[in-house]
Design an enzyme around this catalytic site. Sequence first.
Site, PDB file in Angstrom:
ATOM      1  CE  LYS A  65      -9.320 -52.053  34.857  1.00  0.00           C
ATOM      2  NZ  LYS A  65      -9.101 -52.002  33.521  1.00  0.00           N
ATOM      3  CD  GLN A 109      -7.087 -50.438  30.906  1.00  0.00           C
ATOM      4  OE1 GLN A 109      -6.984 -50.973  32.035  1.00  0.00           O
ATOM      5  NE2 GLN A 109      -8.373 -50.089  30.305  1.00  0.00           N
ATOM      6  CG  ASP A 132     -10.057 -57.724  30.833  1.00  0.00           C
ATOM      7  OD1 ASP A 132     -10.689 -57.199  31.410  1.00  0.00           O
ATOM      8  OD2 ASP A 132      -9.361 -56.711  29.635  1.00  0.00           O
TER       9      ASP A 132
END
Length: 295
Positions: A65, A109, A132
């Site tokens: 990422k 994450q 996200d």
Amino acid sequence: MSEPTQPASAAIETVVVDGLGLAKSIRAELAREVAALVEAGRRAPCLAVVLVGDDPASRSYIKGKQRACARIGMESVEHLLPEDTPEPALLELVAKLNADDGVDGILVQLPLPAHISPAAVAEAVDPAKDADALHPSTSGKLLAGTADLISCTPLGVMAILDHHQVPLEGAQAVVIGRSNIVGKPVSLLLQQRNATVTMCHSRTRNLPEICRQADVLVAAVGRPRMVKGDWIKPGAAVMDVGVSEVDGKLVGDVDFEAAQGVASLITPSRRGIGPMTITMLLRNTLHAYRARTNA
Ligand code: NAP
């Protein structure tokens, strides 16, 4: 005069999606947007990535990422916390990132260690920086059809379907999986495009039969090769989100070989959905930046 009919045995040519190629072309466009902002004297957008623990797969995901950010001229900052970080300490870091004006997107994450509640973390992220798209208010906006930040994998699936001009209006769509991060949002996005959506899960009866009705089949389970060739309607578009490791190889939820000649379109387990997911994270970060800075 009657229409000429195809012989029943006519082979279907299965197109294998080049998710990496599509991701690269979208990233090139995002890079042009970032360059234009910087040329206009603005700072580059910035994504903060937080990892708790040192799971090798998660570590490699966050590296990917960050690399993707750098390639399009976006900043990223990394926060690596030890596995035994208490939940309040993680929430404190998220609060700092929320307050940091130089941070536009925040990604914590997953999966998190068992002692940390993913729901508490999702709720702690400022919805304006929710790259996200896991905050309940972001999900609520998706439900209402007003969301700007949308879960990355579902956005990637929709971009692939659109790129391949898969008709969605009135189509039968079947989604296997009902997670907050994939199954639910992709079902909503398909429904917003006027597909008729059936959501399936571990308690669904007659799953093969339901799948066989799907013009668009999305598998987001995490069970290797669960979807057999004879579960697929001839000509269906198959989006295989699931990723499992079998004998050191990445394997999807769909029996890829058996889908050849049956599906009209299928995503491979490598270079399929994965690169598109990262691309949509970049897209969300840029959207968050634009909304926060009126750029
Ligand atoms: P998840 O939270 O574990 O959800 C899995 C879903 O599958 C659940 O809704 C579960 O049903 C359902 N399920 C389990 N066994 C089933 C069965 N036998 N029949 C039908 N449904 C079944 O997983 P997730 O986070 O959504 O991820 C799904 C997969 O996608 C994983 O392999 C993940 O690694 C992969 N993934 C890939 C990407 C990418 O970028 N390529 C991104 C995200 C996720 P219940 O709700 O009834 O338990």
